[in-house]
Write a protein that holds these residues in place. Structure first.
Motif, mmCIF file in Angstrom:
data_model
loop_
_atom_site.group_PDB
_atom_site.id
_atom_site.type_symbol
_atom_site.label_atom_id
_atom_site.label_comp_id
_atom_site.label_asym_id
_atom_site.label_seq_id
_atom_site.Cartn_x
_atom_site.Cartn_y
_atom_site.Cartn_z
ATOM 1 N N MET A 26 0.838 -1.192 0.000
ATOM 2 C CA MET A 26 0.000 0.000 0.000
ATOM 3 C C MET A 26 0.875 1.244 0.000
ATOM 4 N N VAL A 27 0.404 2.292 -0.655
ATOM 5 C CA VAL A 27 1.078 3.588 -0.650
ATOM 6 C C VAL A 27 0.256 4.518 0.233
ATOM 7 N N LEU A 28 0.829 4.888 1.377
ATOM 8 C CA LEU A 28 0.098 5.732 2.326
ATOM 9 C C LEU A 28 0.050 7.191 1.878
ATOM 10 N N SER A 29 1.156 7.628 1.281
ATOM 11 C CA SER A 29 1.254 9.009 0.777
ATOM 12 C C SER A 29 2.410 9.046 -0.192
ATOM 13 N N GLY A 30 2.747 10.264 -0.646
ATOM 14 C CA GLY A 30 3.855 10.371 -1.593
ATOM 15 C C GLY A 30 5.193 10.064 -0.977
ATOM 16 N N LEU A 51 10.098 7.408 3.240
ATOM 17 C CA LEU A 51 11.237 7.775 2.398
ATOM 18 C C LEU A 51 12.089 8.849 3.101
ATOM 19 N N SER A 52 13.387 8.582 3.165
ATOM 20 C CA SER A 52 14.311 9.502 3.846
ATOM 21 C C SER A 52 14.496 10.777 3.023
ATOM 22 N N ASN A 53 14.673 11.889 3.747
ATOM 23 C CA ASN A 53 15.138 13.160 3.174
ATOM 24 C C ASN A 53 14.113 13.900 2.333
ATOM 25 N N ILE A 54 12.898 13.356 2.175
ATOM 26 C CA ILE A 54 11.918 14.078 1.361
ATOM 27 C C ILE A 54 10.588 14.165 2.132
ATOM 28 N N ARG A 55 9.725 15.037 1.636
ATOM 29 C CA ARG A 55 8.405 15.182 2.222
ATOM 30 C C ARG A 55 7.417 15.457 1.103
ATOM 31 N N GLY A 110 14.046 5.231 5.219
ATOM 32 C CA GLY A 110 15.044 4.593 4.381
ATOM 33 C C GLY A 110 14.861 4.936 2.924
ATOM 34 N N MET A 111 15.644 4.256 2.095
ATOM 35 C CA MET A 111 15.594 4.456 0.656
ATOM 36 C C MET A 111 14.959 3.219 0.018
ATOM 37 N N VAL A 112 14.086 3.443 -0.963
ATOM 38 C CA VAL A 112 13.371 2.351 -1.627
ATOM 39 C C VAL A 112 13.729 2.367 -3.102
ATOM 40 N N TYR A 113 14.033 1.150 -3.646
ATOM 41 C CA TYR A 113 14.431 1.019 -5.049
ATOM 42 C C TYR A 113 13.520 -0.023 -5.718
ATOM 43 N N LEU A 114 13.132 0.261 -6.947
ATOM 44 C CA LEU A 114 12.384 -0.745 -7.714
ATOM 45 C C LEU A 114 13.324 -1.869 -8.119
ATOM 46 N N GLY A 115 12.860 -3.110 -7.996
ATOM 47 C CA GLY A 115 13.694 -4.229 -8.381
ATOM 48 C C GLY A 115 14.345 -4.893 -7.189
ATOM 49 N N LYS A 116 15.332 -5.762 -7.476
ATOM 50 C CA LYS A 116 15.939 -6.591 -6.447
ATOM 51 C C LYS A 116 17.189 -5.995 -5.829
ATOM 52 N N ASP A 117 17.721 -4.902 -6.426
ATOM 53 C CA ASP A 117 18.939 -4.306 -5.850
ATOM 54 C C ASP A 117 18.910 -2.803 -6.067
ATOM 55 N N THR A 118 19.939 -2.162 -5.600
ATOM 56 C CA THR A 118 19.978 -0.689 -5.636
ATOM 57 C C THR A 118 20.218 -0.120 -7.023
ATOM 58 N N GLY A 120 18.155 -0.438 -9.289
ATOM 59 C CA GLY A 120 16.829 -0.064 -9.761
ATOM 60 C C GLY A 120 16.537 1.402 -9.511
ATOM 61 N N GLU A 121 15.336 1.830 -9.934
ATOM 62 C CA GLU A 121 14.932 3.227 -9.819
ATOM 63 C C GLU A 121 14.784 3.622 -8.359
ATOM 64 N N ASN A 122 15.391 4.768 -7.998
ATOM 65 C CA ASN A 122 15.272 5.311 -6.652
ATOM 66 C C ASN A 122 13.959 6.091 -6.593
ATOM 67 N N ILE A 123 13.047 5.626 -5.744
ATOM 68 C CA ILE A 123 11.704 6.186 -5.711
ATOM 69 C C ILE A 123 11.716 7.646 -5.255
ATOM 70 N N ALA A 124 12.516 7.957 -4.239
ATOM 71 C CA ALA A 124 12.564 9.340 -3.739
ATOM 72 C C ALA A 124 13.043 10.287 -4.824
#
Length: 896
Positions: A26-30, A51-55, A110-118, A120-124
């Motif tokens: 689920m995505v709670l917010s941006g 997600l770290s460092n962003i709002r 933390g930091m979230v990436y699409l895929g199995k490793d870093t 992938g796309e950085n969501i933030a």
């Protein structure tokens, strides 16, 4: 794939964060998501990652219900667009993440990436690039390249005036959320069951979700039509108790629908609850829940399901057959039946009621079948006219129409029967004093592809039974029945009509001599009249309904003499004549509830009409004779059918079919196997003006069975002695009685004057006696008449008249007692009588005629018979008549 969520490792600032993996639930917010692990035997663990460092902007929130100090808060600008951007990118997909920081309150960043490793796309970074999130610049660490990159991306978004950085402040991006609908029923009806685009925002349980309807942003609760999943019951203390498989059902729906783009068909809105069907590109969640055993069908909402209720039933049936999840202990209603007993083809012989028929199986057996899940018309309230005899077929509104519909549609035709369930027998105690019902076989009956129960309900001639939700004993086409009833109600048919109910004024003139006399000339002039056979009493006695005359009559077939069945007489139960049952069955199968034509010729003293009955060109009297189930009566001589009857009788004689009725012969008959029983009470009964000599016989072929039964019965009595005085005699009951020889015999109670004077009839030997109740006891079921029918059969001599003079009659009786008591004889039934059959007896050794011997001795006279086929026997006996004292005494009382 490693389960990152299951292995929860605390982040350590001194060491590199550990890379973990999961699936976005689920995505709670941006700037916040919920990640879950892989399911292993149940719902998996999950955790929220910020997600770290962003709002990103906060989404709208509804005020807490019941709290006046709170109010609705709207979206912040670009909050919903940020959530949507992130939802479409990551929902349901595999991601990897690192936890960089954990607050004392337990929130993880933390930091979230699409895929199995870093790699992938950085969501933030993607959010900041699109101008949908801002970078937290306070406390920027210079040695953190990720923060520095986010700041650069934010500057680029500002320069490009993307998202939050566009001119105008983004007021146009704020949704106008609608949490309630003023008139939900009209709202649902206005959509005309067209698919509406929506996003599933929350899953309450397997079948209840919260959906955001697009593009108008209605936030509504939708319950899936036609099903119910295990749920979470709320206790008094506010806690929730899960039902079995409720958590699994909820996860099944969440993993497929939560925050997915779907289409919803809003189908109904009863009691402020919106019912609907959710369609996803990968399938219909309603059918999937049923097939996987996470839900069961519910009748109340099944009717509004627009995708075809049969699909839901089929999915549920599949889950039941495989016994998955909630059906793990399921046992089908017909599990104990063989395939041949579940589905078969049979011929309809009778319509018993508006919901029951009698069919004939291929084996020849007759079986009563009840139509599944329907209820015939029934009377509301009490019968108005208490003086009038209540006749359900005519007095219950629409009962006659329902019976006629089934009769015309089914009688005499072959149908397909599929047994749905066996309704167990109910006792009076179980039904609260209501009369008990025997076991019922309930089935779906079809003819030419038409479901008879559905057709009956659609015409408003029956209603559908409503069951408890957990009652699985119902029709396999239950939904079609409900739909048919809904159509009948809508169109106002039958029972659902607002018009006056039809009234059937049917006069029953059976046994009404005066009414029958008035009606007779009309029927005689009418020639052939149409009729429906309502009941068959015997092979030649029927009850007819005359539709044009709207009356019921008793009808006797003319021209034939049919064997009589068993019946109650003042002297006791009259034993059925041979082949009487076969004749009755033959007539039933040929004419019962069929449309026939009748020719009325006359009537008897009891008000019964006599004549000829035709069905599809067949004369029933001729058919009975042709099948050797009846003999031609002398009264047929003046009929136009006489030659046809004689021809049929001759054909039957030549075929020698059932010759025991055309020429009834019982070889090897032994009179009174038990010599200790007396004969005196059995003789000298009067029949009309002159007395007949009656006697009782036992077939030798049945004698061994009777002796065996007596031995077993007496052995049981010896092993378990009877308690004297424990039996309360009642008229008509079967019992055992102690005879004068001290032995016990089967008997029937004919009259109870007092405990000291009980009249009994020994059913196996023909004796009658008056006993004290202390010499009676209950008859064990092991020795009842079902085990072995009564063996004493009553007969009288044919072609003989016994003098009225008491002394002469005594001489005749004494001669019979002397000659045949306990003697083996040959017996031949010549013709029927009012009380019992008339027979001739021959001594087994000499073949001398016993009755002829009485004539030769002058003890009796010859009885003149008019039947042509009996004239030779009468003449033979007349030839041996001697002018003795018997004749003189016999004639003298008549001269006086």
């Amino acid at each position: 794939m490693a389960s990152a969520v299951a292995a929860q490792v605390q982040s350590n600032p001194a060491s590199a964060p550990q890379l973990q993996r999961g699936i976005v639930k689920m995505v709670l917010s941006g700037c916040a998501v919920i990640v879950r692990g892989q399911p292993r035997g149940g719902p998996p663990p999950e955790r929220q990652i910020n997600l770290s460092n962003i709002r990103a902007g906060a989404l709208a929130r509804r005020a807490v219900q019941g709290q006046t100090d709170t109010k609705d808060t709207p979206d912040e600008p670009w909050a919903f667009q940020a959530r949507e951007f992130l939802r479409k990118k990551v929902i349901g997909k595999e991601v990897c993440f690192t936890v960089e920081n954990k607050t004392p309150q337990g929130r993880e960043y933390g930091m979230v990436y699409l895929g199995k490793d870093t790699s992938g796309e950085n969501i933030a970074e993607s959010l900041v690039t699109e101008g949908l999130a801002t970078v937290r610049r306070e406390g920027i660490r210079g040695n953190n390249p990720e923060q520095a990159r986010l700041c650069d991306l934010e500057d680029q978004a500002k320069a490009a005036k993307k998202g939050l950085w566009t001119e105008g402040g983004g007021a146009h991006t704020v949704r106008e959320l609608k949490y309630t609908i003023e008139n939900p029923r009209n709202f649902v009806d206005s959509l005309h069951q067209k698919p509406v685009n929506a996003i599933i925002e929350h899953v309450r349980d397997g079948c209840i979700v919260r959906a955001l309807l697009l593009p108008d942003y209605y936030l509504v609760t939708v319950m899936l039509s036609g099903i119910k999943c295990p749920t979470f019951k709320r206790d008094a203390d506010g806690s929730e108790t899960p039902e079995p498989f409720s958590a699994e059902a909820k996860f099944f729906t969440e993993s497929r629908l939560l925050q997915r783009d779907v289409q919803i068909i809003l189908e109904s809105c009863p009691n402020q609850v919106i019912l609907g069907t959710i369609l996803h590109p990968n399938g219909n969640i309603t059918e999937l829940l049923l097939k996987e055993g996470f839900a069961r069908c519910v009748d109340w909402s099944m009717a509004v399901y627009t995708q075809g209720a049969e699909k839901l039933r089929a999915a549920e049936r599949s889950a039941k057959e495989h016994k998955v999840r909630i059906w793990k202990d399921y046992v089908a209603p017909t599990a104990n039946l063989d395939q041949k007993d579940r589905q078969f083809v049979a011929k309809v012989m009778q319509v018993v009621n508006a919901d029951a028929i009698v069919v004939k199986l291929n084996s020849g057996e007759h079986k009563t079948i009840h139509l599944s899940s329907i209820r015939p018309p029934r009377l509301e309230g009490e019968v108005q006219d208490k003086d009038k005899r209540f006749r359900p077929l005519y007095d219950i509104p629409y009962m006659f129409e329902a019976r006629e519909f089934l009769r015309k549609k089914l009688i005499g035709k072959k149908v397909n029967v599929t047994v749905d369930y066996i309704r167990a027998a109910t006792s009076a105690m179980e039904t609260g004093g209501v009369p008990a019902f025997p076991e019922r076989t309930c089935a779906t009956v079809t003819i030419g592809g038409i479901n008879i129960a559905e057709a009956l309900v659609s015409k408003g001639l029956a209603t559908v039974i409503r069951y408890r939700q957990d009652d699985d004993q119902r029709s396999s086409h239950y939904d079609e029945l409900l739909a048919a009833e809904a159509r009948a109600i809508k169109n106002g048919k039958g029972l659902h009509s607002k018009k006056e109910v039809p009234i059937h004024r049917v006069a029953d003139i059976s046994g009404e001599t005066q009414k029958a006399k008035q009606f007779l000339p009309f029927l005689q002039r009418a020639g052939r009249s149409e009729a429906v056979v309502e009941y068959v009493f015997s092979g030649s006695r029927l009850k007819l309904y005359m539709p044009k005359e709207t009356c019921l009559i008793t009808f006797l077939l003319a021209g034939i003499e049919c064997p009589r069945g068993s019946r109650n007489m003042p002297s006791g139960m009259q034993v059925a004549e041979p082949y009487s049952e076969e004749a009755t069955i033959f007539t039933k199968e040929l004419v019962l509830q069929r449309e026939v034509e009748v020719e009325v010729e006359s009537m008897d003293k009891a008000g019964n009409f006599i004549g000829w009955l035709h069905i599809e060109g067949v004369n029933l009297s001729v058919a009975l004779v042709d099948n050797a189930l009846s003999k031609v009566h002398f009264t047929a001589e003046r009929s136009s059918y006489y030659k046809t009857l004689l021809s049929a009788e001759e054909t039957a004689r030549q075929r020698k079919e059932k010759v025991s009725l055309v020429e009834i012969q019982h070889p090897d008959v032994d009179v009174f196997l038990n010599t200790s029983l007396k004969f005196t009470d059995l003789a000298g009964k009067c029949d009309g003006l002159h007395g007949d000599v009656h006697f009782f016989v036992i077939l030798i072929c049945a004698g061994t069975k009777l002796e065996s039964l007596m031995e077993s019965m007496r052995g049981e009595i010896a092993a378990q002695p009877l308690v004297e005085g424990s039996f309360t005699p009642r008229r008509g009951d079967f019992c055992i009685a102690k005879f004068g020889d001290g032995e016990w015999y089967r008997a029937r109670i004919e009259k109870v004057e007092s405990p000291a004077k009980v009249h009994v009839y020994y059913i196996d030997y023909g004796n009658r006696e008056i006993l004290s109740s202390t010499r009676l006891a209950a008859l064990s079921p092991a020795f009842s008449t079902r085990t072995l029918p009564p063996q004493a059969t009553e007969y009288t001599f044919a072609f003989i008249q016994v003098p009225q003079d008491e002394d002469a009659r005594t001489d005749a009786v004494d001669s019979v007692v002397r000659d045949i008591q306990n003697t083996q004889c040959l017996l031949n039934v010549e013709y029927s009588g009012i009380v019992c059959p008339h027979v001739t007896l021959q001594f087994a050794d000499s073949k001398d005629d016993v009755g002829l011997g009485l004539v030769k001795e002058g003890l009796v006279m010859v009885d003149v018979r008019k039947e042509k086929h009996l004239q030779k026997m009468v003449s033979d006996k007349h030839a041996h008549t001697s002018n003795t004292r018997t004749q003189i005494v016999r004639v003298e009382p008549l001269v006086r």
